[in-house]
Design a protein around this motif. Structure first.
Motif, PDB file in Angstrom:
ATOM      1  N   TRP A  29     128.777  79.287  29.047  1.00  0.00           N
ATOM      2  CA  TRP A  29     127.811  79.319  27.943  1.00  0.00           C
ATOM      3  C   TRP A  29     128.570  79.191  26.632  1.00  0.00           C
ATOM      4  O   TRP A  29     129.415  80.021  26.311  1.00  0.00           O
ATOM      5  N   VAL A  30     128.298  78.140  25.899  1.00  0.00           N
ATOM      6  CA  VAL A  30     128.996  77.897  24.642  1.00  0.00           C
ATOM      7  C   VAL A  30     127.973  77.663  23.544  1.00  0.00           C
ATOM      8  O   VAL A  30     127.112  76.776  23.667  1.00  0.00           O
ATOM      9  N   GLU A  31     128.035  78.454  22.496  1.00  0.00           N
ATOM     10  CA  GLU A  31     127.158  78.220  21.351  1.00  0.00           C
ATOM     11  C   GLU A  31     127.559  76.924  20.661  1.00  0.00           C
ATOM     12  O   GLU A  31     128.738  76.573  20.613  1.00  0.00           O
ATOM     13  N   TRP A  32     126.569  76.228  20.119  1.00  0.00           N
ATOM     14  CA  TRP A  32     126.870  74.963  19.435  1.00  0.00           C
ATOM     15  C   TRP A  32     127.878  75.176  18.316  1.00  0.00           C
ATOM     16  O   TRP A  32     128.785  74.368  18.130  1.00  0.00           O
ATOM     17  N   ARG A  33     127.750  76.248  17.559  1.00  0.00           N
ATOM     18  CA  ARG A  33     128.646  76.456  16.419  1.00  0.00           C
ATOM     19  C   ARG A  33     130.090  76.635  16.873  1.00  0.00           C
ATOM     20  O   ARG A  33     131.019  76.287  16.146  1.00  0.00           O
ATOM     21  N   ILE A  92     132.092  69.801   9.118  1.00  0.00           N
ATOM     22  CA  ILE A  92     132.998  68.644   9.141  1.00  0.00           C
ATOM     23  C   ILE A  92     132.193  67.374   9.396  1.00  0.00           C
ATOM     24  O   ILE A  92     131.377  67.323  10.319  1.00  0.00           O
ATOM     25  N   ASP A  93     132.437  66.349   8.605  1.00  0.00           N
ATOM     26  CA  ASP A  93     131.732  65.083   8.788  1.00  0.00           C
ATOM     27  C   ASP A  93     132.644  64.078   9.490  1.00  0.00           C
ATOM     28  O   ASP A  93     133.412  63.360   8.867  1.00  0.00           O
ATOM     29  N   ASP A  94     132.563  64.072  10.824  1.00  0.00           N
ATOM     30  CA  ASP A  94     133.286  63.076  11.611  1.00  0.00           C
ATOM     31  C   ASP A  94     132.306  62.301  12.490  1.00  0.00           C
ATOM     32  O   ASP A  94     132.615  61.932  13.619  1.00  0.00           O
ATOM     33  N   VAL A  95     131.111  62.086  11.933  1.00  0.00           N
ATOM     34  CA  VAL A  95     130.042  61.435  12.675  1.00  0.00           C
ATOM     35  C   VAL A  95     130.467  60.053  13.169  1.00  0.00           C
ATOM     36  O   VAL A  95     130.218  59.687  14.329  1.00  0.00           O
ATOM     37  N   ALA A  96     131.125  59.264  12.320  1.00  0.00           N
ATOM     38  CA  ALA A  96     131.526  57.916  12.718  1.00  0.00           C
ATOM     39  C   ALA A  96     132.446  57.954  13.938  1.00  0.00           C
ATOM     40  O   ALA A  96     132.290  57.153  14.878  1.00  0.00           O
ATOM     41  N   ASP A  97     133.384  58.886  13.949  1.00  0.00           N
ATOM     42  CA  ASP A  97     134.298  59.009  15.090  1.00  0.00           C
ATOM     43  C   ASP A  97     133.549  59.473  16.337  1.00  0.00           C
ATOM     44  O   ASP A  97     133.823  59.008  17.453  1.00  0.00           O
ATOM     45  N   ALA A  98     132.614  60.405  16.165  1.00  0.00           N
ATOM     46  CA  ALA A  98     131.847  60.915  17.308  1.00  0.00           C
ATOM     47  C   ALA A  98     130.979  59.819  17.908  1.00  0.00           C
ATOM     48  O   ALA A  98     130.847  59.714  19.136  1.00  0.00           O
ATOM     49  N   VAL A  99     130.390  58.992  17.062  1.00  0.00           N
ATOM     50  CA  VAL A  99     129.573  57.874  17.553  1.00  0.00           C
ATOM     51  C   VAL A  99     130.435  56.913  18.364  1.00  0.00           C
ATOM     52  O   VAL A  99     130.044  56.453  19.441  1.00  0.00           O
ATOM     53  N   ALA A 100     131.637  56.630  17.864  1.00  0.00           N
ATOM     54  CA  ALA A 100     132.540  55.712  18.572  1.00  0.00           C
ATOM     55  C   ALA A 100     132.895  56.249  19.954  1.00  0.00           C
ATOM     56  O   ALA A 100     132.951  55.490  20.935  1.00  0.00           O
ATOM     57  N   VAL A 101     133.123  57.562  20.060  1.00  0.00           N
ATOM     58  CA  VAL A 101     133.456  58.171  21.348  1.00  0.00           C
ATOM     59  C   VAL A 101     132.282  58.047  22.309  1.00  0.00           C
ATOM     60  O   VAL A 101     132.460  57.688  23.481  1.00  0.00           O
ATOM     61  N   ARG A 102     131.065  58.321  21.821  1.00  0.00           N
ATOM     62  CA  ARG A 102     129.902  58.232  22.706  1.00  0.00           C
ATOM     63  C   ARG A 102     129.662  56.791  23.148  1.00  0.00           C
ATOM     64  O   ARG A 102     129.318  56.539  24.306  1.00  0.00           O
ATOM     65  N   MET A 103     129.858  55.843  22.254  1.00  0.00           N
ATOM     66  CA  MET A 103     129.683  54.441  22.627  1.00  0.00           C
ATOM     67  C   MET A 103     130.707  54.024  23.683  1.00  0.00           C
ATOM     68  O   MET A 103     130.389  53.325  24.642  1.00  0.00           O
ATOM     69  N   GLU A 104     131.949  54.483  23.522  1.00  0.00           N
ATOM     70  CA  GLU A 104     133.000  54.146  24.477  1.00  0.00           C
ATOM     71  C   GLU A 104     132.705  54.763  25.842  1.00  0.00           C
ATOM     72  O   GLU A 104     132.992  54.171  26.882  1.00  0.00           O
ATOM     73  N   ARG A 105     132.082  55.945  25.835  1.00  0.00           N
ATOM     74  CA  ARG A 105     131.761  56.641  27.085  1.00  0.00           C
ATOM     75  C   ARG A 105     130.734  55.873  27.909  1.00  0.00           C
ATOM     76  O   ARG A 105     130.679  56.026  29.137  1.00  0.00           O
ATOM     77  N   SER A 134     135.133  72.343  15.168  1.00  0.00           N
ATOM     78  CA  SER A 134     136.155  71.404  14.702  1.00  0.00           C
ATOM     79  C   SER A 134     135.591  69.994  14.556  1.00  0.00           C
ATOM     80  O   SER A 134     136.343  69.034  14.451  1.00  0.00           O
ATOM     81  N   GLY A 135     134.269  69.871  14.558  1.00  0.00           N
ATOM     82  CA  GLY A 135     133.638  68.577  14.385  1.00  0.00           C
ATOM     83  C   GLY A 135     132.948  68.103  15.648  1.00  0.00           C
ATOM     84  O   GLY A 135     133.045  68.715  16.713  1.00  0.00           O
ATOM     85  N   LEU A 136     132.251  66.983  15.539  1.00  0.00           N
ATOM     86  CA  LEU A 136     131.471  66.454  16.655  1.00  0.00           C
ATOM     87  C   LEU A 136     132.296  65.575  17.591  1.00  0.00           C
ATOM     88  O   LEU A 136     131.953  65.422  18.759  1.00  0.00           O
ATOM     89  N   ARG A 137     133.362  64.986  17.099  1.00  0.00           N
ATOM     90  CA  ARG A 137     134.150  64.071  17.935  1.00  0.00           C
ATOM     91  C   ARG A 137     134.713  64.800  19.147  1.00  0.00           C
ATOM     92  O   ARG A 137     134.617  64.306  20.281  1.00  0.00           O
ATOM     93  N   ARG A 138     135.321  65.947  18.943  1.00  0.00           N
ATOM     94  CA  ARG A 138     135.927  66.665  20.065  1.00  0.00           C
ATOM     95  C   ARG A 138     134.885  67.116  21.082  1.00  0.00           C
ATOM     96  O   ARG A 138     135.151  67.137  22.287  1.00  0.00           O
TER      97      ARG A 138
END
Length: 282
Positions: A87-91, A147-160, A96-100
């Motif tokens: 069980w992990v809370e979103w916060r 932390i605003d790393d949305v662009a990096d997080a989107v790239a990771v999800r697209m690659e997945r 450390s951001g959305l990318r990780r």
């Protein structure tokens, strides 16, 4: 760790507490002896040994040292980490951001051969377009991530999404009809996403079902979840991310998926619902 409603998490906490009690017994001690040796109040020993309080890694080190069982320390700390991971809370997950957070699930996707996903909120991540994903993660970032790393997080999800096309994998996606009309983002983003669903739904190894909005349903909507083979379920709740591995709980979600699949429509009927949502954008 906050208590969750998951019997998997509860059982794991009890098992860890049981192993700690066994160390006390094997050492010929009592709880009050452990309290003295660790410099704690006796009530802390009682709470840990009955699984009412989750021990920290330092607590486990002190407990093992008091029981003369230093060789058990690392194994018990590993068990603690496993309990914490259920069980992990979103916060906490996104501190450390959305990318990780996106990268963390990649190994799970890579080793899974049979995916089942149900969504009552959004289009499942593996089926999302770049623009739709950007809108989803931007909304998350604005709501709870500094932390605003949305662009990096989107790239990771697209690659997945490459797992859709690699290896001998099967995919079964179920979405509530309301997902097709949830109004996320601009109309051009929604249009692109709906058209993408029509394309993905034609892949031979992908089953795409839509649960129509209607009265007298045999199974009402539930929280969104993913089933990975027969080994694990992940549930996305408002407050956090739940991982289930207990066979009875995995089976319960598999049964729920089957019931929802029975009332979903596929093929031409699903395309009709998607096309109707496209037409409504006009």
């Amino acid at each position: 760790m906050p208590a969750s409603g998951s019997s998997s998490a509860q059982q794991a906490r009890r098992l860890l507490a049981g192993r700690l009690r066994e160390l006390v017994k094997d050492a010929g001690l009592e709880g009050k002896d452990v309290a003295v040796l660790c410099g704690w109040h006796p009530s802390k020993v009682s709470r840990i040994s009955t699984a009412k309080t989750q021990p920290s890694a330092d607590d486990i080190r002190a407990w093992c040292r008091a029981c003369g069982a230093d060789d058990q320390t690392e194994d018990l700390i590993a068990s603690l980490r496993a309990v914490e991971g259920m069980w992990v809370e979103w916060r906490r997950m996104e501190r450390s951001g959305l990318r990780r957070a996106q990268e963390a699930v990649l190994p799970l996707f890579e080793r899974t051969h049979w995916f089942r996903a149900y969504s009552s909120w959004l289009v499942p991540g593996l089926l999302q377009t770049h623009g739709y994903t950007e809108d989803v993660l931007r909304a998350v970032q604005r709501r709870r991530v500094t932390i605003d790393d949305v662009a990096d997080a989107v790239a990771v999800r697209m690659e997945r999404q490459r797992v859709l096309y690699e290896g001998d994998r099967r995919f079964a996606f179920l979405m509530e009809e309301s997902v097709l009309r949830n109004g996320l983002g601009q109309s051009d983003t929604q249009l692109e996403q709906l058209e993408h669903l029509l394309t993905i739904g034609s892949l031979p190894h992908v089953s795409l079902g839509v649960v129509p909005t209607r009265l007298s349903r045999s199974r009402m909507p539930v929280e969104g979840f993913w089933i990975y083979d027969r080994a694990q379920v992940n549930v996305e709740l408002v407050s956090g991310y739940l991982t289930l591995t207990q066979p009875s709980e995995v089976s319960a979600y598999a049964e729920t998926f089957s019931m929802l699949a029975d009332i979903a429509v596929y093929g031409a009927k699903a395309r009709t619902l998607i096309t109707a949502s496209i037409d409504s954008l006009d």
